[in-house]
Design a protein around this motif. Structure first.
Motif, PDB file in Angstrom:
ATOM      1  N   ALA A 107      38.458  29.754  -7.488  1.00  0.00           N
ATOM      2  CA  ALA A 107      37.391  29.557  -8.473  1.00  0.00           C
ATOM      3  C   ALA A 107      36.049  29.998  -7.930  1.00  0.00           C
ATOM      4  CB  ALA A 107      37.323  28.086  -8.883  1.00  0.00           C
ATOM      5  N   VAL A 108      35.993  30.306  -6.634  1.00  0.00           N
ATOM      6  CA  VAL A 108      34.761  30.736  -5.969  1.00  0.00           C
ATOM      7  C   VAL A 108      35.059  32.023  -5.213  1.00  0.00           C
ATOM      8  CG1 VAL A 108      33.006  30.136  -4.260  1.00  0.00           C
ATOM      9  CG2 VAL A 108      33.941  28.358  -5.763  1.00  0.00           C
ATOM     10  N   LEU A 136      25.831  30.801  -4.217  1.00  0.00           N
ATOM     11  CA  LEU A 136      25.317  30.861  -5.581  1.00  0.00           C
ATOM     12  C   LEU A 136      26.227  30.012  -6.455  1.00  0.00           C
ATOM     13  CD1 LEU A 136      24.752  34.726  -5.772  1.00  0.00           C
ATOM     14  CD2 LEU A 136      23.190  32.988  -4.900  1.00  0.00           C
ATOM     15  N   ARG A 137      25.682  28.974  -7.075  1.00  0.00           N
ATOM     16  CA  ARG A 137      26.493  28.040  -7.851  1.00  0.00           C
ATOM     17  C   ARG A 137      26.419  28.372  -9.340  1.00  0.00           C
ATOM     18  NH1 ARG A 137      23.634  25.444  -4.274  1.00  0.00           N
ATOM     19  NH2 ARG A 137      22.210  24.354  -5.700  1.00  0.00           N
ATOM     20  N   SER A 141      30.231  35.725 -12.642  1.00  0.00           N
ATOM     21  CA  SER A 141      31.232  36.695 -13.085  1.00  0.00           C
ATOM     22  C   SER A 141      30.629  38.023 -13.512  1.00  0.00           C
ATOM     23  CB  SER A 141      32.048  36.108 -14.241  1.00  0.00           C
ATOM     24  OG  SER A 141      32.660  34.899 -13.860  1.00  0.00           O
ATOM     25  N   THR A 142      29.401  38.021 -14.029  1.00  0.00           N
ATOM     26  CA  THR A 142      28.823  39.271 -14.523  1.00  0.00           C
ATOM     27  C   THR A 142      28.698  40.300 -13.415  1.00  0.00           C
ATOM     28  OG1 THR A 142      27.604  38.062 -16.212  1.00  0.00           O
ATOM     29  CG2 THR A 142      26.869  40.292 -15.714  1.00  0.00           C
ATOM     30  N   LEU A 143      28.209  39.894 -12.258  1.00  0.00           N
ATOM     31  CA  LEU A 143      28.048  40.831 -11.148  1.00  0.00           C
ATOM     32  C   LEU A 143      29.262  40.881 -10.229  1.00  0.00           C
ATOM     33  CD1 LEU A 143      24.320  40.356 -10.050  1.00  0.00           C
ATOM     34  CD2 LEU A 143      25.298  42.111 -11.535  1.00  0.00           C
ATOM     35  N   TYR A 144      29.934  39.734 -10.041  1.00  0.00           N
ATOM     36  CA  TYR A 144      30.995  39.667  -9.033  1.00  0.00           C
ATOM     37  C   TYR A 144      32.402  39.609  -9.612  1.00  0.00           C
ATOM     38  CZ  TYR A 144      27.238  38.861  -5.714  1.00  0.00           C
ATOM     39  OH  TYR A 144      26.106  38.993  -4.944  1.00  0.00           O
ATOM     40  N   GLY A 151      31.234  29.927  -8.554  1.00  0.00           N
ATOM     41  CA  GLY A 151      30.133  30.422  -7.742  1.00  0.00           C
ATOM     42  C   GLY A 151      30.566  31.563  -6.848  1.00  0.00           C
ATOM     43  N   GLN A 152      29.658  31.988  -5.993  1.00  0.00           N
ATOM     44  CA  GLN A 152      29.884  33.117  -5.104  1.00  0.00           C
ATOM     45  C   GLN A 152      29.309  32.803  -3.722  1.00  0.00           C
ATOM     46  OE1 GLN A 152      31.520  36.006  -5.459  1.00  0.00           O
ATOM     47  NE2 GLN A 152      30.924  36.775  -3.421  1.00  0.00           N
ATOM     48  N   ILE A 153      30.092  33.073  -2.679  1.00  0.00           N
ATOM     49  CA  ILE A 153      29.653  32.897  -1.300  1.00  0.00           C
ATOM     50  C   ILE A 153      29.492  34.275  -0.672  1.00  0.00           C
ATOM     51  CG2 ILE A 153      30.191  31.900   0.959  1.00  0.00           C
ATOM     52  CD1 ILE A 153      32.087  29.971  -0.521  1.00  0.00           C
TER      53      ILE A 153
END
Length: 750
Positions: A107-108, A136-137, A141-144, A151-153
Motif C-alpha cells: 500500500a506504500v 509522503l503520506r 498515485s498520480t506521480l508514483y 504514501g510514498q517513501i
C-alpha cells in the motif's frame, strides 16, 4: 511500566538536560527546522513546505541517532506510519492512515535513489550512508502510480560527488548482534565520483524454540553497493546505483497462546538474494529537462515454514521464487520554472516475471488429524488408512505482469495561492499460469462385516493446470490548493493547504490459497470437504480510495519552531484484506471488503528554545472502520480494520553539550525518546487486540573531529507487547516484541 510512568520518565529526561549558560555548538539545522529540508525526488518540488501534502523527512543524522538502518527505524517517528516487526524480512507490512497490506501488493511505494521497488518482499533491507528518508503520506498515485495509495517513501544515499573519504561503522548490541560496514568514496575527477560500500551483520537472536532450545530469530546478512555519479557536462548528469545483498535468517518466533510457549518441531527460515540496478540520466536543455530512470531488479528467495507452529507433524510449506522486474520512467519538465506556472509529464512502464514453487508437505499427524479422522468420522463403517505418512501437494506458478502509464501535473501560482492538478492513466495485465498436483493414495477397510479387512485401494492422482488473466485500467487524479500566509508576519514562511486525490492498489492472484484448493480437491475425492472455484478464490480485485485532506505547514524562524498538521478522511472501496478461512485450513486468502472509511489527524512539532536543546514530537490518530463488509458468514460493519494502529506517538529531547575545541571529544549528545503504538485490533471481529504501549529509548553520543561513539538503549523498561497475532488450524499465535536492548556503535570517517 505504565504509559503515565513512561511519559513522566520522558519529561524528567527533558528536564535533566536543560542547558547551562555556557555557549554550545548548535545542532544541525535539519533536526530543528522542517522548512529548511529539501526533497530529493526527481518528481517533487525542492522545498518540502511548498507541497500541498503531509510529508516528513528524516535526515541521515536523525536515523543514526535513532540507530535505524532500514525504513523500519522510522516506524512511529513519522505520524500515522507503522511497520510491525514480526516473522522475517519477507513480511514487510506497512500501515499508513489505516491502509496497509500483509501480503501481495503493497500500500506504500518505495524508491531508493529514485529507483522503484516493485515487490514488498524486498522492502526490508539494511542501507548504509543514508542521506534522507522522505515519507509522503496519503495517495501518491498520480506521480508514483499503483500501490502508493498509503504514501510514498523516497530514500537517498550519499553521493561520491558530495563526500570523499572512508566511512567505517561497527556495532555490538543485545541479542548477540554485531554488524560492520565500510564505504570508500572517491572523486578521481572534478565531475566523476565512485563509491563502494560493503556491510555485514549477524544476529544470534532473542527468542528460543523450547522444542530444541535453539534461537529462532537468528540472522546473517551482507551486501555491497556500487554507486557512480558523473556530470559529463553542465547539462547532463548520470547516476548508476548497483546493490547486491544476501540474507539468511530464522525468524517466526510465534508463541502458542494456550501454552504460552514458542515450540515447534520443523525448521523455519528465510533466504534471499537481491539485486537492484538503477540508471538515472538527467539532461537539461534550453527549454525542457528530461530525466530517464531505468531499473532492473531480481529476487531469488526461499521461505520454509513449519506451518502449524506446533511440536506436531502437521505440515510444512516451502515457497521458492525467482522474480525479474524491469522499469522505465521518462519525465519531462521545463528547464527553467517561471514564477506563475510549472508542469511535469511522464510515461512509465514495467514488466515483472515471477516463477514460484510452493509445495506443502503433509506429515503423519496432519494426515491423521486433517484427513483420516475427518473422513472416518463421516463414514466410520468403512474407514481409510493413507498409503504413506508423508506426501506432497505441489503447486507451481508463472506470473508475468505488464503495466504502462502516462501522467501529468501542473502547478499555477496566483499571488499567495498555489493550485496543483494532476492525473495518471494506468493499464495493467497480470497473467497466472498454474500447475497443481498430488500423487498418493489410500485404502478403504471394511469394519462392518470383515473386521478391518482391506476392501479396495483408491489412488489419488491429481494434475490440475490452468491459466487466469485480468486487465485493470485506472485513472488517478488529484487537485491541491495551497495558500501562503505571506510576508510581514511571524508566519511568513507558513501555509495552509487542501488536497483531494485518488489512490489505487492493483488486483492480482493469491497463490497462497492453492494448497487449500488442492487439499479440498483431495477431500472431494473421498466424498467430503468443499470445492473451491479457482478463479473466485484466487483472484482479487483492485482497491481504490478517495483521500480528502486539509493541513498546514508552520514555521516561525525567530522562535526556532516548526510544525505540520493535517486532518484526513479516506473512503475506500474493495479494500484488500488478508484473512484465514474458517476451519482446519492452512492457507491465507486475500479478499475484498465492500467499503471502509478512515479518518483522523496527525501533527509533528520541532522546537529549539536555545541552540543546544531541541524537542521533537509527532502524534497520529487513525479511526479506520468497515462501512460495509459481509464475508458470507459474519457482518463486520462498524468494526475497526485489523492490524492498523489507532495511535502512533513519538517524543524526543536532544541536548548537545560542548566539550570545547581542541579536545579529543568535542561534544556529547544526550537523546531521550519515547515511541508509542496502539490500540491494534488483530481480527475482523475485534475480539483480540494489543493495547497501547510505549517504548522508552535513550542514547549518549560522544563525537570528535572524525568519529562518534554511541551508547544506546531501546525498550529500557522491558515493556511486554505483541507485534503480530494470527490463527492457524484453529490455534492462536502471537509474536512478542523485542525486550530491553543495549548497544554500542562506533563510526569513523577518514
Amino acid at each position: 511500566m505504565s504509559v503515565s510512568g513512561l511519559l513522566l520518565s520522558f519529561a524528567l529526561g527533558g528536564v535533566a538536560v536543560m542547558p547551562s549558560s555556557s555557549g554550545v555548538e548548535s545542532l544541525p539545522a535539519d533536526t530543528v527546522r522542517l522548512d529548511e529540508l529539501t526533497v530529493t525526488s526527481i518528481k517533487q518540488d525542492k522545498q518540502l513546505f511548498s507541497l500541498p501534502v503531509a510529508a516528513s523527512i528524516v535526515s541521515g543524522e536523525e536515523l543514526r541517532r535513532l540507530n535505524a538502518v532500514s525504513i523500519k527505524g522510522i516506524s512511529d517517528v513519522v505520524p500515522n506510519f507503522y511497520i510491525p516487526d514480526y516473522g522475517s524480512r519477507i513480511t514487510s507490512s506497512i500501515y499508513v492512515r489505516g491502509l496497509g497490506a500483509r501480503m501481495d501488493q503493497p500500500a506504500v511505494g518505495l524508491n531508493v535513489d529514485n529507483v522503484p521497488f516493485l515487490n514488498k518482499d524486498a522492502y526490508d533491507f539494511d542501507l548504509t550512508d543514508i542521506v534522507s528518508v522522505e515519507m509522503l503520506r496519503g495517495p501518491q498515485s498520480t506521480l508514483y502510480g499503483r500501490n502508493t495509495m498509503g504514501g510514498q517513501i523516497n530514500v537517498t544515499t550519499l553521493s561520491p560527488l558530495d563526500y570523499q573519504g572512508v566511512r567505517l561503522n561497527a556495532e555490538l548490541s543485545g541479542g548477540g548482534s554485531l554488524s560492520a560496514n565500510a564505504g570508500y568514496y572517491v572523486r578521481p575527477t572534478s565531475n566523476f565520483g565512485l563509491a563502494l560500500v560493503g556491510r555485514y551483520s549477524h544476529v544470534r537472536g532473542f527468542f528460543r524454540n523450547e522444542y530444541d532450545g535453539k534461537y529462532l530469530d537468528w540472522e546473517n546478512s551482507g551486501g555491497i553497493r556500487l554507486k557512480a555519479d558523473w556530470k559529463p557536462s553542465s547539462s547532463v548528469r548520470i547516476l548508476n546505483a548497483l546493490s547486491l545483498s544476501i540474507l539468511s535468517q530464522g525468524g517466526y518466533p510465534y508463541e502458542n497462546i494456550p501454552t504460552g510457549k514458542i515450540s515447534y518441531n520443523n525448521e523455519c527460515f528465510y533466504k534471499r538474494f537481491l539485486l537492484n540496478d538503477g540508471l538515472t540520466v538527467r539532461w537539461k536543455g534550453e527549454y525542457v529537462a528530461l530525466s530517464s530512470i531505468t531499473s532492473l531488479q531480481y529476487i531469488n528467495d526461499n521461505m520454509t515454514l513449519d506451518q502449524d507452529f506446533l511440536p506436531l507433524d502437521y505440515f510444512t510449506l516451502t515457497q521458492k521464487k525467482h522474480e525479474l522486474g524491469l522499469t522505465q520512467d521518462i519525465i519531462l519538465r521545463p528547464s527553467h520554472q517561471v514564477d506563475t506556472y510549472s508542469w511535469l509529464a511522464g510515461i512509465f512502464g514495467f514488466y515483472k516475471h515471477l516463477n514460484m514453487a510452493a509445495p506443502v508437505t503433509f506429515r503423519d499427524y496432519g494426515i491423521a488429524r486433517l484427513i483420516e479422522d475427518k473422513r472416518n468420522d463421516a463414514n466410520p463403517q468403512y474407514p481409510i488408512e493413507w498409503d504413506e505418512r508423508s506426501f506432497l501437494l505441489n503447486s507451481d506458478f508463472t506470473l508475468p505482469v505488464f503495466g504502462l502509464a502516462a501522467y501529468h501535473e501542473s502547478k499555477l501560482t496566483l499571488g499567495r495561492w498555489n493550485l496543483t492538478a494532476g492525473i495518471r492513466f494506468e493499464y495493467e495485465r497480470p497473467v497466472l499460469h498454474y500447475t497443481s498436483s498430488c500423487h498418493t493414495g489410500y485404502t478403504i477397510y471394511d469394519d462392518y462385516e470383515l473386521n478391518h479387512q482391506p476392501l479396495r485401494h483408491v489412488p489419488v492422482d491429481i494434475d490440475d493446470s490452468g491459466r487466469l488473466h485480468k486487465n485493470f485500467f485506472s485513472m488517478m487524479p488529484k487537485v491541491g490548493v495551497l495558500y501562503n500566509i505571506g510576508e510581514g508576519s511571524p508566519l511568513e514562511r507558513s501555509n495552509l493547504y487542501l488536497n483531494i486525490s485518488r489512490g489505487y492498489k492493483a488486483g492480482g492472484f493469491n497463490t497462497q490459497m492453492f494448497s487449500d484448493v488442492l487439499q479440498q480437491r483431495l477431500m472431494g475425492i473421498m466424498g467430503i470437504g468443499a470445492s473451491y472455484d479457482v478463479d473466485e478464490i484466487v483472484a482479487y480485485k483492485p482497491e481504490s480510495s478517495w483521500n480528502f485532506e486539509v493541513g498546514t505547514h508552520l514555521a516561525i524562524p525567530a522562535a526556532r519552531f516548526s510544525a505540520e498538521a493535517a486532518l484526513f478522511y479516506i473512503e475506500c472501496r474493495d479494500q484488500q484484506l488478508t484473512m484465514f478461512p474458517d476451519g482446519l485450513t492452512t492457507g491465507r486468502i486475500m479478499t475484498n471488503a465492500g467499503k471502509t472509511r478512515s479518518c483522523g489527524g496527525e501533527v509533528a512539532l520541532k522546537w529549539s528554545p536555545v541552540e543546544q536543546l531541541s524537542f521533537n514530537a509527532s502524534y497520529g490518530y487513525t479511526n479506520a472502520r468497515f462501512r460495509k463488509f459481509f464475508d458470507g458468514i459474519h457482518d463486520y460493519s462498524g468494526k475497526f480494520l485489523p492490524y492498523a494502529p489507532l495511535n502512533t506517538l513519538f517524543l524526543q529531547s536532544l541536548y548537545d553539550v560542548s566539550l570545547g575545541a581542541g579536545k579529543l571529544a568535542r561534544s556529547l549528545l544526550i537523546d531521550v525518546n519515547l515511541r508509542g503504538t496502539g490500540d491494534i485490533y488483530w481480527n475482523e471481529q475485534n475480539s483480540v487486540r494489543q493495547n497501547f504501549y510505549a517504548l522508552l529509548g535513550a542514547a549518549l553520543t560522544l563525537s570528535g573531529d572524525n568519529y562518534s561513539l554511541q551508547l544506546w538503549a531501546k525498550n529500557i523498561t522491558d515493556t511486554k507487547y505483541h507485534t503480530f497475532y494470527f490463527v492457524s488450524i484453529g490455534n492462536e499465535f502471537v509474536q512478542r516484541g523485542k525486550p530491553f536492548t543495549l548497544g554500542l556503535t562506533l563510526s569513523w570517517h577518514l
